[in-house]
Design a protein around this motif. Sequence first.
Motif, mmCIF file in Angstrom:
data_model
loop_
_atom_site.group_PDB
_atom_site.id
_atom_site.type_symbol
_atom_site.label_atom_id
_atom_site.label_comp_id
_atom_site.label_asym_id
_atom_site.label_seq_id
_atom_site.Cartn_x
_atom_site.Cartn_y
_atom_site.Cartn_z
ATOM 1 N N LEU A 12 24.361 -15.056 -17.827
ATOM 2 C CA LEU A 12 24.379 -14.864 -16.376
ATOM 3 C C LEU A 12 25.806 -14.644 -15.882
ATOM 4 N N TYR A 13 26.745 -15.450 -16.351
ATOM 5 C CA TYR A 13 28.131 -15.331 -15.916
ATOM 6 C C TYR A 13 28.693 -13.945 -16.226
ATOM 7 N N ASN A 14 28.322 -13.392 -17.355
ATOM 8 C CA ASN A 14 28.761 -12.045 -17.712
ATOM 9 C C ASN A 14 28.306 -11.023 -16.674
ATOM 10 N N ARG A 15 27.103 -11.186 -16.137
ATOM 11 C CA ARG A 15 26.575 -10.263 -15.122
ATOM 12 C C ARG A 15 27.224 -10.466 -13.757
ATOM 13 N N LEU A 16 27.874 -11.606 -13.554
ATOM 14 C CA LEU A 16 28.499 -11.937 -12.269
ATOM 15 C C LEU A 16 30.002 -11.676 -12.240
ATOM 16 N N ILE B 39 26.940 -21.270 -10.916
ATOM 17 C CA ILE B 39 25.859 -21.518 -11.870
ATOM 18 C C ILE B 39 25.716 -23.035 -12.012
ATOM 19 N N ILE B 40 24.527 -23.525 -11.742
ATOM 20 C CA ILE B 40 24.253 -24.955 -11.809
ATOM 21 C C ILE B 40 23.181 -25.190 -12.864
ATOM 22 N N VAL B 41 23.479 -26.028 -13.832
ATOM 23 C CA VAL B 41 22.487 -26.428 -14.832
ATOM 24 C C VAL B 41 22.097 -27.863 -14.514
ATOM 25 N N HIS B 42 20.827 -28.064 -14.186
ATOM 26 C CA HIS B 42 20.347 -29.386 -13.793
ATOM 27 C C HIS B 42 20.209 -30.282 -15.016
ATOM 28 N N ILE C 280 16.951 -7.159 -14.530
ATOM 29 C CA ILE C 280 17.879 -6.739 -15.588
ATOM 30 C C ILE C 280 17.916 -7.762 -16.710
ATOM 31 N N LEU C 281 17.888 -9.047 -16.342
ATOM 32 C CA LEU C 281 17.932 -10.123 -17.338
ATOM 33 C C LEU C 281 16.598 -10.334 -18.027
#
Length: 119
Positions: free
Chosen positions: A10-14, A76-79, A116-117
Amino acid sequence: FAINTSPHLLYNRLSTPSGLAEWFADDVNLSGKVFTFIWEGTQLKAEIIEKKDNKSIKFNWLKDGNNQNIFFSFRIIVHELTSELTLQVVEQLEKSEDIEEATSLWISQIGELKRILGV
């Protein structure tokens, strides 16, 4: 926005010109810390003002090369309990802009990102 993918993907796409060009703009170029976003021939520039790999990135819109104090950011938040990944989008708007229109645009854009993902 809940997005079922890895933080790195995800970070790569942002945070990269090629990633942002897949879903955010027609084309994206990078020169130093300044991204040039192109939509149907219109160009807007934004500078990276904060960046934490695989966690967050914040862009400040530039006008005539100057900082406007108008920004957008992704976090980006990972719960911890569920391991669910959430993307938080924050945008500082100009007073004259319509919040509902901006919200609708982000919902559409994040929908394209999810497509896209493949999520």
